[in-house]
Motif scaffolding. Structure first.
Motif, PDB file in Angstrom:
ATOM      1  N   ARG A   1       0.740  -1.342  -0.080  1.00  0.00           N
ATOM      2  CA  ARG A   1      -0.186  -0.077   0.057  1.00  0.00           C
ATOM      3  C   ARG A   1       0.786   1.383   0.103  1.00  0.00           C
ATOM      4  NH1 ARG A   1      -4.335  -1.166   4.752  1.00  0.00           N
ATOM      5  NH2 ARG A   1      -5.066   0.896   4.343  1.00  0.00           N
ATOM      6  N   GLY A   2       0.489   2.397  -0.533  1.00  0.00           N
ATOM      7  CA  GLY A   2       1.095   3.508  -0.740  1.00  0.00           C
ATOM      8  C   GLY A   2       1.646   3.974   0.584  1.00  0.00           C
ATOM      9  N   ARG A   3       2.984   4.408   0.664  1.00  0.00           N
ATOM     10  CA  ARG A   3       3.629   4.734   1.904  1.00  0.00           C
ATOM     11  C   ARG A   3       3.440   6.170   2.002  1.00  0.00           C
ATOM     12  NH1 ARG A   3       3.031  -0.238   2.874  1.00  0.00           N
ATOM     13  NH2 ARG A   3       4.871  -1.379   3.047  1.00  0.00           N
TER      14      ARG A   3
ATOM     15  N   CYS B   1       2.635  21.030  -2.242  1.00  0.00           N
ATOM     16  CA  CYS B   1       3.308  20.429  -3.367  1.00  0.00           C
ATOM     17  C   CYS B   1       3.211  18.853  -3.236  1.00  0.00           C
ATOM     18  CB  CYS B   1       4.734  20.705  -3.626  1.00  0.00           C
ATOM     19  SG  CYS B   1       4.937  22.411  -4.422  1.00  0.00           S
ATOM     20  N   GLY B   2       3.441  18.310  -1.853  1.00  0.00           N
ATOM     21  CA  GLY B   2       3.363  17.016  -1.660  1.00  0.00           C
ATOM     22  C   GLY B   2       1.743  16.293  -1.825  1.00  0.00           C
ATOM     23  N   GLU B   3       0.818  17.265  -2.150  1.00  0.00           N
ATOM     24  CA  GLU B   3      -0.675  16.815  -2.541  1.00  0.00           C
ATOM     25  C   GLU B   3      -0.355  16.704  -4.120  1.00  0.00           C
ATOM     26  OE1 GLU B   3      -4.733  16.537  -3.516  1.00  0.00           O
ATOM     27  OE2 GLU B   3      -3.177  17.643  -4.486  1.00  0.00           O
TER      28      GLU B   3
ATOM     29  N   GLY C   1      -2.091   5.393   1.850  1.00  0.00           N
ATOM     30  CA  GLY C   1      -2.143   3.786   1.978  1.00  0.00           C
ATOM     31  C   GLY C   1      -3.408   3.260   0.913  1.00  0.00           C
ATOM     32  N   TYR C   2      -3.276   3.991  -0.272  1.00  0.00           N
ATOM     33  CA  TYR C   2      -3.998   3.310  -1.371  1.00  0.00           C
ATOM     34  C   TYR C   2      -3.475   2.102  -1.867  1.00  0.00           C
ATOM     35  CZ  TYR C   2      -7.090   3.175  -5.353  1.00  0.00           C
ATOM     36  OH  TYR C   2      -7.996   2.864  -6.244  1.00  0.00           O
ATOM     37  N   PRO C   3      -4.060   1.151  -1.958  1.00  0.00           N
ATOM     38  CA  PRO C   3      -3.449  -0.240  -2.813  1.00  0.00           C
ATOM     39  C   PRO C   3      -2.733   0.270  -4.083  1.00  0.00           C
ATOM     40  CG  PRO C   3      -5.487  -0.707  -2.238  1.00  0.00           C
ATOM     41  CD  PRO C   3      -5.453   0.825  -2.050  1.00  0.00           C
TER      42      PRO C   3
ATOM     43  N   LEU D   1       1.185   7.770 -13.122  1.00  0.00           N
ATOM     44  CA  LEU D   1       1.040   6.965 -11.839  1.00  0.00           C
ATOM     45  C   LEU D   1       1.970   7.845 -11.058  1.00  0.00           C
ATOM     46  CD1 LEU D   1       0.717   4.163 -10.448  1.00  0.00           C
ATOM     47  CD2 LEU D   1       2.922   3.610 -11.237  1.00  0.00           C
ATOM     48  N   LEU D   2       1.328   8.120  -9.729  1.00  0.00           N
ATOM     49  CA  LEU D   2       2.381   8.794  -8.858  1.00  0.00           C
ATOM     50  C   LEU D   2       2.181   8.096  -7.601  1.00  0.00           C
ATOM     51  CD1 LEU D   2       1.606  12.675  -8.398  1.00  0.00           C
ATOM     52  CD2 LEU D   2       1.664  10.981  -6.437  1.00  0.00           C
ATOM     53  N   ASN D   3       3.390   7.655  -7.107  1.00  0.00           N
ATOM     54  CA  ASN D   3       3.539   7.042  -5.889  1.00  0.00           C
ATOM     55  C   ASN D   3       4.792   7.675  -5.209  1.00  0.00           C
ATOM     56  OD1 ASN D   3       2.882   4.006  -7.411  1.00  0.00           O
ATOM     57  ND2 ASN D   3       1.859   4.697  -5.511  1.00  0.00           N
TER      58      ASN D   3
ATOM     59  N   GLU E   1       8.893   5.583  -0.921  1.00  0.00           N
ATOM     60  CA  GLU E   1       9.132   4.396  -0.261  1.00  0.00           C
ATOM     61  C   GLU E   1       8.517   3.098  -0.973  1.00  0.00           C
ATOM     62  OE1 GLU E   1       8.507   4.598   3.947  1.00  0.00           O
ATOM     63  OE2 GLU E   1       8.611   2.626   4.152  1.00  0.00           O
ATOM     64  N   THR E   2       7.335   3.540  -1.767  1.00  0.00           N
ATOM     65  CA  THR E   2       6.464   2.734  -2.231  1.00  0.00           C
ATOM     66  C   THR E   2       7.422   2.134  -3.387  1.00  0.00           C
ATOM     67  OG1 THR E   2       4.552   4.362  -2.023  1.00  0.00           O
ATOM     68  CG2 THR E   2       4.113   2.235  -3.375  1.00  0.00           C
ATOM     69  N   PHE E   3       7.946   3.072  -4.103  1.00  0.00           N
ATOM     70  CA  PHE E   3       8.793   2.556  -5.259  1.00  0.00           C
ATOM     71  C   PHE E   3      10.018   1.860  -4.786  1.00  0.00           C
ATOM     72  CE2 PHE E   3       6.731   5.994  -8.107  1.00  0.00           C
ATOM     73  CZ  PHE E   3       6.151   5.150  -9.156  1.00  0.00           C
TER      74      PHE E   3
ATOM     75  N   MET F   1      12.564  10.272   5.576  1.00  0.00           N
ATOM     76  CA  MET F   1      12.944   8.994   4.951  1.00  0.00           C
ATOM     77  C   MET F   1      13.143   9.104   3.682  1.00  0.00           C
ATOM     78  SD  MET F   1      10.326   9.574   7.372  1.00  0.00           S
ATOM     79  CE  MET F   1       9.286  10.003   5.743  1.00  0.00           C
ATOM     80  N   ASP F   2      12.226   9.680   2.890  1.00  0.00           N
ATOM     81  CA  ASP F   2      12.319   9.692   1.404  1.00  0.00           C
ATOM     82  C   ASP F   2      13.409  10.033   0.876  1.00  0.00           C
ATOM     83  OD1 ASP F   2       9.860   8.543   1.693  1.00  0.00           O
ATOM     84  OD2 ASP F   2       8.711  10.428   1.115  1.00  0.00           O
ATOM     85  N   ARG F   3      13.950  11.244   1.254  1.00  0.00           N
ATOM     86  CA  ARG F   3      15.151  11.987   0.911  1.00  0.00           C
ATOM     87  C   ARG F   3      16.256  11.162   0.927  1.00  0.00           C
ATOM     88  NH1 ARG F   3      16.517  17.143   3.781  1.00  0.00           N
ATOM     89  NH2 ARG F   3      14.287  17.673   3.404  1.00  0.00           N
TER      90      ARG F   3
HETATM   91  C1  LIG Z   1      -0.965  18.259   2.313  1.00  0.00           C
HETATM   92  C2  LIG Z   1      -0.669  17.187   1.695  1.00  0.00           C
HETATM   93  C3  LIG Z   1       0.986  16.799   1.690  1.00  0.00           C
HETATM   94  C4  LIG Z   1       1.293  15.418   1.131  1.00  0.00           C
HETATM   95  N1  LIG Z   1       2.829  15.292   1.023  1.00  0.00           N
HETATM   96  C5  LIG Z   1       3.346  14.167   0.600  1.00  0.00           C
HETATM   97  C6  LIG Z   1       4.609  13.847   0.822  1.00  0.00           C
HETATM   98  O1  LIG Z   1       5.412  14.443   1.098  1.00  0.00           O
HETATM   99  N2  LIG Z   1       4.978  12.744   0.263  1.00  0.00           N
HETATM  100  C7  LIG Z   1       4.300  11.863  -0.403  1.00  0.00           C
HETATM  101  O2  LIG Z   1       4.851  10.793  -0.747  1.00  0.00           O
HETATM  102  N3  LIG Z   1       2.833  11.894  -0.559  1.00  0.00           N
HETATM  103  C8  LIG Z   1       2.414  13.199  -0.033  1.00  0.00           C
HETATM  104  N4  LIG Z   1       0.846  13.382   0.059  1.00  0.00           N
HETATM  105  C9  LIG Z   1       0.128  12.061  -0.442  1.00  0.00           C
HETATM  106  C10 LIG Z   1       0.088  12.412  -1.870  1.00  0.00           C
HETATM  107  O3  LIG Z   1      -0.891  13.268  -2.355  1.00  0.00           O
HETATM  108  C11 LIG Z   1      -0.153  11.072  -2.588  1.00  0.00           C
HETATM  109  O4  LIG Z   1      -1.372  10.659  -2.010  1.00  0.00           O
HETATM  110  C12 LIG Z   1       1.014  10.070  -2.275  1.00  0.00           C
HETATM  111  O5  LIG Z   1       2.019  10.456  -2.874  1.00  0.00           O
HETATM  112  C13 LIG Z   1       0.481   8.701  -3.171  1.00  0.00           C
HETATM  113  O6  LIG Z   1       1.858   7.945  -3.177  1.00  0.00           O
HETATM  114  P1  LIG Z   1       1.451   6.357  -2.580  1.00  0.00           P
HETATM  115  O7  LIG Z   1       0.215   6.035  -3.018  1.00  0.00           O
HETATM  116  O8  LIG Z   1       2.459   5.885  -3.040  1.00  0.00           O
HETATM  117  O9  LIG Z   1       1.261   6.758  -1.281  1.00  0.00           O
HETATM  118  C14 LIG Z   1       0.324  14.634   0.638  1.00  0.00           C
HETATM  119  C15 LIG Z   1      -0.869  14.740   0.694  1.00  0.00           C
HETATM  120  C16 LIG Z   1      -1.393  15.953   0.974  1.00  0.00           C
HETATM  121  C17 LIG Z   1      -2.835  16.177   1.034  1.00  0.00           C
END
Ligand SMILES: Cc1cc2nc3c(=O)[nH]c(=O)nc-3n(C[C@H](O)[C@H](O)[C@H](O)COP(=O)(O)O)c2cc1C
Lengths: 178, 576
Positions: free
Chosen positions: B174-176, B296-298, B180-182, B331-333, B336-338, B213-215
């Motif tokens: 699941r996404g890290r 930007c993490g969103e 936590g989306y599969p 595809l956005l992950n 750590e997921t990758f 962690m990621d960096r």
């Molecule tokens: C405000 C906000 C900040 C986020 N920051 C990160 C981040 O720094 N790193 C990250 O991987 N996902 C972050 N996310 C989640 C991502 O939107 C996204 O769900 C995720 O990168 C998907 O990857 P995964 O399925 O591998 O978890 C953030 C979400 C929000 C709403």
């Protein structure tokens, strides 16, 4: 995107500055792609230390974007700065681990000693203090970055001592130089 | 490079390393650098030269070993023996270490040697961090010698894209990044999306203050990430990948140049780029820089930032898997997921599905920090209890203080109090406790922390980082911060607490993106577990931890308070 009329009102920036050429080369390297704006801004800030209006106008023209657009993007991100940097810069990490370890005390003492709050420059323009989250060095919190050098496990007192040392070194260097 | 050339290269490098007397790996990751590891590295190199051992000993600037609070850390590899790891190394100790391994009768450095059975290492299960601290990030041979790029070779030759997606699905990964989306499902969605242009994006924005962690994965084992991305590209049918990194942090420029070289090196060896390993699959990877904005993490904001715009989230759907970068399925992950993909392919989905709990498979990397004895980057199987993490791996609380709470998930997460120390760490349990797993920040608080002030701290962060697009988040976080400040300075009444709770509800329900929706979490979770502290601030006008200044009074009481202050300011004695 259209080039707005106002842009041509600005005088063309001085092109003798070799740093401008660096920016122009970057724009060219990205194939004048407007998507590369943030990359170009990074390169420009690296070359000049900050982004002033002339520089932003230059970038806007080179990339055929409205100046407002360029400024809008640049001002959105924390990293881009529109003020010239001070001689010395002290970055205090205010991330969670550093908060827990007392980063606020460092900021408080900096304000008391030098009269600068985060985001400000001292009256003589020699010291700026910035807060930043976070350089990712939490195991060594609290973290400082003084003039680019990363320092761990600092105390308010050691911070002040380091900065006083820096400022004093400059003074000595100046006295010797002329 | 094709498959047999790859195996050949691995063998050559393995043989070269086997012939060495020993290898010195000096940690060059950010925490160790801030503790002075550059000087240690220089001292190691000089000492090796002085002993005339240049041909027989490797000195390598490695990635993170994990024990960041005890840096600089140096690892010594001798043949097949378990590695020796040294802590608190200074240039002087570094010279002694070299002397010790060069000559059995050399100096005694055992004081700095971490015992092989130290729980900090023994209790961890390092899969994602398997190579971290054991290789030099720029040394592609070193990565290949440890089995690098064989997963990609296997996938390209033996598996159809669909099978790859199925394998990831079966592994239960699941996404890290927090939600936590599969992962397998996401990959299938992108694979099935009709388009002849698709993208793969790695989210390495990591704006959570107190998480790295990621960096660190990116810096310590970048080829692992590149290989995982290439496998993803093959599985979903993309030929372009982007690594989105937040720029602007100290040393970023050097790190990013390094990463650029790593990518080009992989391309030079035909492991990325056109016709990867002589197959029909092509995959290019580029770096895109952020400029320091948490939002930007969103994912939608991140994609806008890649396209050079202001990073203001847009409503979903459409999800990136349907319409992402430049309108193409993306595809956005998370990083750590990758980084989990290669071990899953190499060891099989069933092996992975056996690690962890029923619904949360595999391991999780945490940045353990705060008031623990051993702070650093750790990786544990899902389902380990917080107590094991904090007391066994973390070594307990420092300076004889008492544990108060564990903060997970950063500004989107919450605080978990002592009575829940025995709950397992997985997506569901953390959520049930009012926090989230988050991307892996884990900050331990002791009795010197005021929980109201902690909530205020995170709210201040959200106010700074709100992108300003939607009103509930822009205005709501500001209002919540005001209420919290009132509580912290002593001027709040119980009515303010009510307003605060109402605001929490409103901001959570009506914000556009995850930032606003989760901004109330630190307040809600501290209210849930530490309501007594809020009440002590308001009803008794005291901060139990002694953190808040409490130098104001509620407006209603100003009429009484002002004359008293004027009297005391003019030096008059207070009349009781
Ligand atoms: C405000 C906000 C900040 C986020 N920051 C990160 C981040 O720094 N790193 C990250 O991987 N996902 C972050 N996310 C989640 C991502 O939107 C996204 O769900 C995720 O990168 C998907 O990857 P995964 O399925 O591998 O978890 C953030 C979400 C929000 C709403």
């Amino acid at each position: 995107m259209l080039v707005t009329k106002q842009q041509s009102d600005y005088a063309p920036p001085a092109t003798e500055d070799p740093r401008m050429d660096e920016v122009a080369r970057a724009v060219k390297r990205f194939g004048y792609q407007q998507d590369a704006l943030i990359e170009v801004l990074h390169i420009a800030q690296r070359a000049f230390g900050y982004l002033d209006e002339t520089l932003l106008t230059y970038i806007a023209r080179q990339m055929k974007l409205p100046l407002g657009w360029v400024y809008g993007v640049a001002s959105f991100y924390h990293f881009f700065s529109f003020e010239p940097p001070a001689e010395h810069n002290c970055v205090v990490c205010t991330g969670t681990a550093c908060y827990v370890e007392g980063a606020q005390k460092i900021l408080d003492l900096l304000e008391k000693e030098f009269g600068v709050k985060p985001g400000q420059v001292s009256a003589d323009g020699r010291l700026s203090v910035t807060d930043f989250r976070c350089p990712g060095s939490c195991g060594q919190a609290p973290i400082l970055v003084i003039d680019g050098e990363l320092l761990g496990r600092e105390t308010p007192e050691s911070t002040i001592a380091r900065i006083k040392q820096l400022l004093a070194n400059d003074k000595q260097a100046k006295e010797v130089a002329p | 490079m094709n498959r047999s050339e790859l195996f050949n290269m691995a063998q050559v490098e393995q043989e070269r390393q086997a012939k060495l007397r020993f290898r010195i790996l000096s940690c060059a990751s950010t925490p160790c650098l801030s503790a002075g590891s550059q000087d240690v590295f220089n001292a190691l190199q000089t000492a090796v030269t002085e002993h005339g051992l240049n041909a027989e000993v490797d000195v390598v600037a490695s990635g993170c070993n994990g024990l960041c609070s005890h840096g600089p850390v140096v690892r010594i590899q001798t043949g097949d023996a378990p590695d020796d790891i040294y802590e608190f190394v200074t240039p002087e100790i570094a010279r002694q270490i070299v002397a010790r391994y060069a000559d059995e009768n050399g100096a005694d450095v055992s004081e700095h040697l971490i015992p092989a059975d130290a729980p900090f290492f023994a209790k961890q299960q390092r899969i994602v961090l398997g190579n971290s601290g054991r290789i030099d990030q720029e040394d592609i041979e070193g990565y290949i010698a440890r089995g690098g790029y064989t997963a990609l070779a296997h996938v390209l030759r033996e598996m159809a894209p669909e099978q790859v997606c199925d394998a990831i699905n079966q592994s239960g990964l699941r996404g890290r990044g927090g939600a936590g989306y599969p992962t397998g499902l996401k990959w299938q969605l992108v694979r099935k999306a009709p388009s002849n242009k698709k993208y793969v994006v790695v989210n390495c924005d990591e704006g959570d203050p107190g998480a790295y962690m990621d960096r660190t994965i990116l810096e310590s084992d970048p080829h692992r990430l590149l290989e995982g991305m290439a496998i993803a590209g093959y599985a979903v049918g993309a030929d372009q990948g982007y690594i989105f990194v937040r720029g602007g942090y100290p040393g970023a420029e050097k790190r990013l140049n390094q990463l650029e070289r790593v990518i080009r090196m992989a391309e030079k060896h035909g492991l990325l780029g056109g016709r990867v390993m002589d197959s029909n699959f092509s995959f290019r990877i580029d770096i895109r820089l952020g400029a320091g904005a948490f939002v930007c993490g969103e994912e939608t904001a991140l994609m806008l930032s890649i396209m050079g715009k202001r990073a203001q989230p847009v409503p979903r759907p459409p999800y990136p898997a349907q319409r992402g970068l430049w309108g193409a399925p993306t595809l956005l992950n998370n990083v750590e997921t990758f980084a989990n993909i290669v071990p899953i392919i190499l060891n099989g989905a069933d092996w992975y599905a056996n690690i962890g709990t029923e619904k949360s498979k595999g391991t999780k990397v945490f940045a353990l920090a705060g008031k623990v004895v051993n702070g650093g980057l750790i990786e544990v199987p899902m389902g380990m209890t917080l107590r094991e993490i904090i007391y066994d791996i973390g070594g307990g609380i420092r300076d004889g203080h008492e544990f108060k709470a564990a903060q997970t998930g950063g500004p989107s997460g919450g605080c978990i109090p002592a009575q829940h120390l025995d709950s397992p760490v997985d997506y569901e349990s953390m959520k049930a406790l009012g926090s989230i797993m988050g991307s892996g920040g884990l900050i331990v608080l002791d009795d010197t922390s005021c929980m109201v002030d902690v909530a205020r701290f995170f709210m201040e962060f959200c106010v700074d980082e709100s992108c300003g697009k939607c009103v509930p988040c822009r205005v709501g976080t500001m209002q919540m911060l005001r209420q919290l400040e009132k509580i912290c300075n002593g001027s709040a009444t119980m009515q303010d607490l009510e307003i605060l709770e109402e605001l929490c509800e409103m901001v959570r329900e009506t914000s556009l993106c995850g930032l606003g929706q989760s901004a109330p979490n630190p307040v809600l979770s501290t209210l849930r577990h530490f309501r007594d502290e809020y009440e002590a601030h308001i009803l008794e006008r005291r901060c139990p931890a002694g953190v808040c200044k409490m130098d104001q009074v509620p407006v209603m009481e100003l009429a009484e308070e002002l004359p008293r202050r004027m009297r005391s300011a003019s030096g008059q004695k207070e009349v009781a």
